[in-house]
Design a protein around this motif. Structure first.
Motif, PDB file in Angstrom:
ATOM      1  N   UNK A 162       0.829  -1.211   0.000  1.00 37.88           N
ATOM      2  CA  UNK A 162       0.000   0.000   0.000  1.00 37.88           C
ATOM      3  C   UNK A 162       0.864   1.263   0.000  1.00 37.88           C
ATOM      4  N   UNK A 163       1.882   1.391   0.901  1.00 42.35           N
ATOM      5  CA  UNK A 163       2.741   2.584   0.816  1.00 42.35           C
ATOM      6  C   UNK A 163       3.488   2.687  -0.509  1.00 42.35           C
ATOM      7  N   UNK A 164       3.931   1.544  -1.046  1.00 43.14           N
ATOM      8  CA  UNK A 164       4.632   1.575  -2.335  1.00 43.14           C
ATOM      9  C   UNK A 164       3.693   2.021  -3.453  1.00 43.14           C
ATOM     10  N   UNK A 165       2.457   1.522  -3.411  1.00 45.28           N
ATOM     11  CA  UNK A 165       1.469   1.942  -4.410  1.00 45.28           C
ATOM     12  C   UNK A 165       1.162   3.424  -4.317  1.00 45.28           C
ATOM     13  N   UNK A 166       1.090   3.946  -3.093  1.00 46.58           N
ATOM     14  CA  UNK A 166       0.850   5.385  -2.933  1.00 46.58           C
ATOM     15  C   UNK A 166       1.996   6.202  -3.520  1.00 46.58           C
ATOM     16  N   UNK A 167       3.214   5.738  -3.314  1.00 48.37           N
ATOM     17  CA  UNK A 167       4.352   6.458  -3.865  1.00 48.37           C
ATOM     18  C   UNK A 167       4.337   6.445  -5.389  1.00 48.37           C
ATOM     19  N   UNK A 168       4.045   5.299  -5.990  1.00 43.78           N
ATOM     20  CA  UNK A 168       3.989   5.217  -7.453  1.00 43.78           C
ATOM     21  C   UNK A 168       2.884   6.114  -8.012  1.00 43.78           C
ATOM     22  N   UNK A 169       1.768   6.184  -7.293  1.00 51.72           N
ATOM     23  CA  UNK A 169       0.667   7.033  -7.744  1.00 51.72           C
ATOM     24  C   UNK A 169       1.055   8.513  -7.677  1.00 51.72           C
ATOM     25  N   UNK A 170       1.694   8.912  -6.566  1.00 53.96           N
ATOM     26  CA  UNK A 170       2.117  10.310  -6.433  1.00 53.96           C
ATOM     27  C   UNK A 170       3.188  10.650  -7.474  1.00 53.96           C
ATOM     28  N   UNK A 171       4.086   9.714  -7.726  1.00 53.31           N
ATOM     29  CA  UNK A 171       5.131   9.954  -8.728  1.00 53.31           C
ATOM     30  C   UNK A 171       4.539  10.120 -10.121  1.00 53.31           C
TER      31      UNK A 171
END
Length: 366
Positions: free
Chosen positions: A312-321
Motif C-alpha cells: 500500500x505505501x509503495x502503491x501510494x508512492x507510485x501514484x504520487x510519482x
C-alpha cells in the motif's frame, strides 16, 4: 544448535553447530561477538544420583536457574548447561563444597532474578525478571497507526536529513574535475546509512516498538562497511527477485497474463525474503526454502495481510510519482523524495511488526 547470550547486550542467540568458533554480529545490538566452541563437556545435573570419584561442587545455572554439579577441579572453566544449552562458568569460590555423597535433594529453581549477575564471558548482563515492561500502546487502529511510525522527533529528523542530503552535498560537484566523483562517494555513504536505518526500523519493530528508532541513543556501533554491505545485499535481493518477470517481458515483447503471473509470484515472496535477509543479516537466508516457505505456511493468513498492506505505501508512492512526473518542479521533486523515504519507513515497520506478532509461528532461530 548452539545457544548462548550476547556478551554486550545479553540477548539470547541461537546459531547452527557449524558456526562454532566463528565471529559475527549480534542481531540485536550489532556488536561483534565470538560464537562459543561446541567441544565442551556437558555439566552434571545435581540430582543425577551418580557417585563421582572426585569432590563435587553444587551451584545454579545463571540462565535457567537449574541446579548443577561439576568436579571441583573444573572451577573457572566454561561448560554447557544440559538443561537450557547455554554456556555457564563453573564458580571458583562456593559457599558449600560437598564430598562424595548421595545428595537426593534437588534445588528448586528461582522464579525471578532481580539482581545483576555476571555472564560466562565476564560481562555484566541486563536484569532478568518476569516483570516485563509494557509495550507502548497505539493511538489509532493499526492500519492507520502504522503511518505514524516515522512521525516522532527522531523519525522526522532522519527523514529531513535523507531528503536534504542531495541538496546539501550538491555544491561539492563544483570542486574541479573530482567534484562529481566526490559527490557520488558521499551519496553512497548517505544511501548506505539510509538502508542501515531501514533495517534498524525492522529490528526495532520486531522488538515491539511502534515509533521510529532514535539513532542518537543507540548503543550499536556499526561501521560504514557494514552499512555498505547492508545496502548492496538489499538492492541485490530486490533485483534478483524481480529479474524473472523483467527477462520474460523483454523476451515476450508484450505484457501478457503470464508476465503478470510471474510478477505477482515474485512480489508475493519479496516481503518475507527481505525480512529474512535483515533478521538473519544474510543474503543467502532469503533463498533458504525452509526459512521462506516454512515462514509463509506457518503464518499463512497473517502473511497474506502483510503482503496486502506492505505494498500500500509503495502503491501510494507510485501514484504520487505518476502525478508529478510530467511537471518539472523542484519543490515537487523534493516532496516526492520525502514521500518515498517516509513510505519506505512505513513498509519497514510493517515487516518488523509482522515478525513481532508471528515470531513463535515462524520458528526462525535469529
Amino acid at each position: 544448535m548452539i545457544r548462548f547470550m550476547c556478551e554486550h547486550c545479553g540477548q539470547k542467540i541461537r546459531v547452527a553447530d557449524t558456526a562454532a568458533g566463528k565471529k559475527g554480529r549480534c542481531p540485536h545490538c550489532k556488536q561483534l561477538i565470538t560464537i562459543p566452541e561446541l567441544a565442551l563437556p556437558d555439566l552434571i545435573p545435581a540430582a543425577s544420583g551418580s557417585r563421582p570419584a572426585q569432590t563435587m561442587i553444587d551451584y545454579e545455572c545463571q540462565i535457567c536457574c537449574n541446579a548443577l554439579r561439576s568436579p571441583k577441579q573444573e572451577q573457572g572453566q566454561t561448560r554447557e548447561c544440559p538443561h537450557c544449552g547455554c554456556f555457564v562458568e563453573v564458580p571458583v569460590s562456593q559457599k558449600r563444597t560437598i564430598p562424595d555423597v548421595d545428595d537426593k535433594v534437588k534445588l528448586q529453581p528461582m522464579q525471578t532474578i532481580q539482581d545483576d549477575y555476571e555472564d560466562p564471558f565476564g560481562k555484566n548482563l541486563r536484569k532478568i525478571s518476569n516483570d516485563v515492561p509494557p509495550k507502548p500502546k497505539r493511538l489509532l487502529p493499526i492500519f492507520l497507526d502504522v503511518f505514524l511510525f516515522p512521525l516522532n522527533k527522531s523519525g522526522l529528523l532522519t527523514l529531513l536529513a535523507f531528503t536534504l542530503a542531495p541538496i546539501v552535498l550538491y555544491p561539492v560537484t563544483f570542486l574541479g574535475c573530482f567534484g562529481p566523483l566526490l559527490y557520488l562517494g558521499l551519496m553512497i555513504c548517505v544511501w548506505a546509512y539510509m538502508f542501515w536505518y531501514f533495517s534498524l526500523c525492522i529490528h526495532k519493530s520486531a522488538d515491539g516498538e511502534i515509533r521510529a528508532p532514535d539513532t542518537f541513543n543507540e548503543d550499536a556501533n556499526v561501521d560504514m562497511t557494514d552499512m555498505v554491505f547492508q545496502m548492496l545485499r538489499t538492492i541485490l535481493l530486490i533485483i534478483v527477485c524481480l529479474l524473472p518477470p523483467f527477462i520474460y517481458r523483454v523476451a515476450a515483447e508484450d505484457a501478457n497474463p503470464v508476465f503478470y503471473g510471474i510478477l505477482a509470484g515474485c512480489t508475493f515472496f519479496l516481503p518475507i525474503m527481505l525480512l529474512a535477509s535483515v533478521m538473519f543479516d544474510s543474503f543467502w537466508s532469503a533463498w533458504n526454502p525452509r526459512v521462506i516457505l516454512g515462514g509463509i505456511f506457518s503464518s499463512f493468513f497473517g502473511y497474506l495481510v502483510l503482503v496486502l498492506v506492505f505494498y500500500i505505501p509503495i502503491g501510494l508512492y507510485l501514484y504520487i510519482s505518476q502525478l508529478g512526473r510530467e511537471q518539472e518542479n523542484f519543490a515537487l521533486a523534493l516532496t516526492l523524495n520525502a514521500c518515498s523515504i517516509y513510505l519506505i519507513m512505513v513498509s519497514s515497520h510493517l515487516l518488523g511488526w509482522f515478525f513481532y506478532k508471528n515470531e513463535e509461528k515462524l520458528y526462525w532461530s535469529v
